[in-house]
Design a protein around this motif. Sequence first.
Motif, mmCIF file in Angstrom:
data_model
loop_
_atom_site.group_PDB
_atom_site.id
_atom_site.type_symbol
_atom_site.label_atom_id
_atom_site.label_comp_id
_atom_site.label_asym_id
_atom_site.label_seq_id
_atom_site.Cartn_x
_atom_site.Cartn_y
_atom_site.Cartn_z
ATOM 1 N N ARG A 1 0.824 -1.220 0.000
ATOM 2 C CA ARG A 1 0.000 0.000 0.000
ATOM 3 C C ARG A 1 0.854 1.264 0.000
ATOM 4 N N ARG A 2 2.041 1.182 0.560
ATOM 5 C CA ARG A 2 2.922 2.352 0.619
ATOM 6 C C ARG A 2 3.990 2.330 -0.477
ATOM 7 N N GLU A 3 3.842 1.371 -1.398
ATOM 8 C CA GLU A 3 4.766 1.211 -2.526
ATOM 9 C C GLU A 3 6.218 1.070 -2.065
ATOM 10 N N LEU A 4 6.411 0.255 -1.034
ATOM 11 C CA LEU A 4 7.738 -0.024 -0.496
ATOM 12 C C LEU A 4 8.158 -1.425 -0.890
ATOM 13 N N ARG A 5 9.436 -1.615 -1.039
ATOM 14 C CA ARG A 5 9.974 -2.945 -1.308
ATOM 15 C C ARG A 5 10.852 -3.355 -0.143
ATOM 16 N N PRO A 6 10.515 -4.445 0.527
ATOM 17 C CA PRO A 6 11.355 -4.900 1.630
ATOM 18 C C PRO A 6 12.750 -5.274 1.121
ATOM 19 N N ALA A 7 13.748 -5.094 1.970
ATOM 20 C CA ALA A 7 15.117 -5.433 1.602
ATOM 21 C C ALA A 7 15.261 -6.929 1.347
ATOM 22 N N SER A 8 14.427 -7.715 1.998
ATOM 23 C CA SER A 8 14.483 -9.162 1.856
ATOM 24 C C SER A 8 13.064 -9.700 1.784
ATOM 25 N N PRO A 9 12.823 -10.639 0.863
ATOM 26 C CA PRO A 9 11.471 -11.198 0.793
ATOM 27 C C PRO A 9 11.128 -12.091 1.989
ATOM 28 N N ALA A 10 12.141 -12.593 2.656
ATOM 29 C CA ALA A 10 11.901 -13.473 3.805
ATOM 30 C C ALA A 10 11.892 -12.652 5.088
ATOM 31 N N ALA A 11 10.866 -12.830 5.885
ATOM 32 C CA ALA A 11 10.795 -12.128 7.161
ATOM 33 C C ALA A 11 11.683 -12.843 8.165
ATOM 34 N N GLY A 12 12.355 -12.086 8.982
ATOM 35 C CA GLY A 12 13.203 -12.666 10.006
ATOM 36 C C GLY A 12 12.627 -12.387 11.374
ATOM 37 N N VAL A 13 13.042 -13.170 12.334
ATOM 38 C CA VAL A 13 12.580 -12.993 13.699
ATOM 39 C C VAL A 13 13.789 -12.640 14.552
ATOM 40 N N LEU A 14 13.686 -11.547 15.254
ATOM 41 C CA LEU A 14 14.746 -11.138 16.156
ATOM 42 C C LEU A 14 14.438 -11.723 17.531
ATOM 43 N N GLU A 15 15.285 -12.626 17.988
ATOM 44 C CA GLU A 15 15.079 -13.288 19.278
ATOM 45 C C GLU A 15 15.799 -12.510 20.378
ATOM 46 N N LEU A 16 15.308 -11.316 20.624
ATOM 47 C CA LEU A 16 15.953 -10.430 21.580
ATOM 48 C C LEU A 16 15.939 -10.994 22.996
ATOM 49 N N VAL A 17 14.952 -11.799 23.332
ATOM 50 C CA VAL A 17 14.868 -12.381 24.675
ATOM 51 C C VAL A 17 16.114 -13.225 24.972
ATOM 52 N N ARG A 18 16.603 -13.959 23.986
ATOM 53 C CA ARG A 18 17.819 -14.775 24.203
ATOM 54 C C ARG A 18 19.031 -13.891 24.450
ATOM 55 N N VAL A 19 19.128 -12.779 23.735
ATOM 56 C CA VAL A 19 20.234 -11.840 23.942
ATOM 57 C C VAL A 19 20.135 -11.237 25.335
#
Length: 136
Positions: free
Chosen positions: A31-49
């Motif tokens: 809708r905002r005519e943006l292109r993600p840097a990567s087609p695959a979404a990643g999960v940031l596991e900040l809890v482990r850090v």
Amino acid sequence: MPDRVFTLPGDGCRRVPVFATDRQAGGCAYRRELRPASPAAGVLELVRVERWLDDPGLRTIPPGTVLEAWNSFEDPARGLDEVHRLPEQGAVHDSAYDRLIGGESSEWTSGERRAVLELMTAGAELWNSCPVANPR
């Protein structure tokens, strides 16, 4: 141009949009005519850090998770104009990063370890303070 986390204006500050599904994120980008840097979404596991940061002397560093976090912290800092909240990185960071990529984090010098702990702490605080939005 360096990567940035997409932000939305709101209530006097920029907000990081949060999505429950990849499809919602894709729809917002479309809708905002943006292109993600990567087609695959990643999960940031900040809890482990954060668990590691709670007791880095006794806990084993989660190398892949710390590497993902390291690579993720500068993007929201740029998107929110908060780069000053992260420590300036230098040669000691470069060396620690190279060891992390090589699976040699157990061989960090005390200076490298201190630099990583400082960066991870500042990055986690920044990430947890990000104002969020649930875009429609």
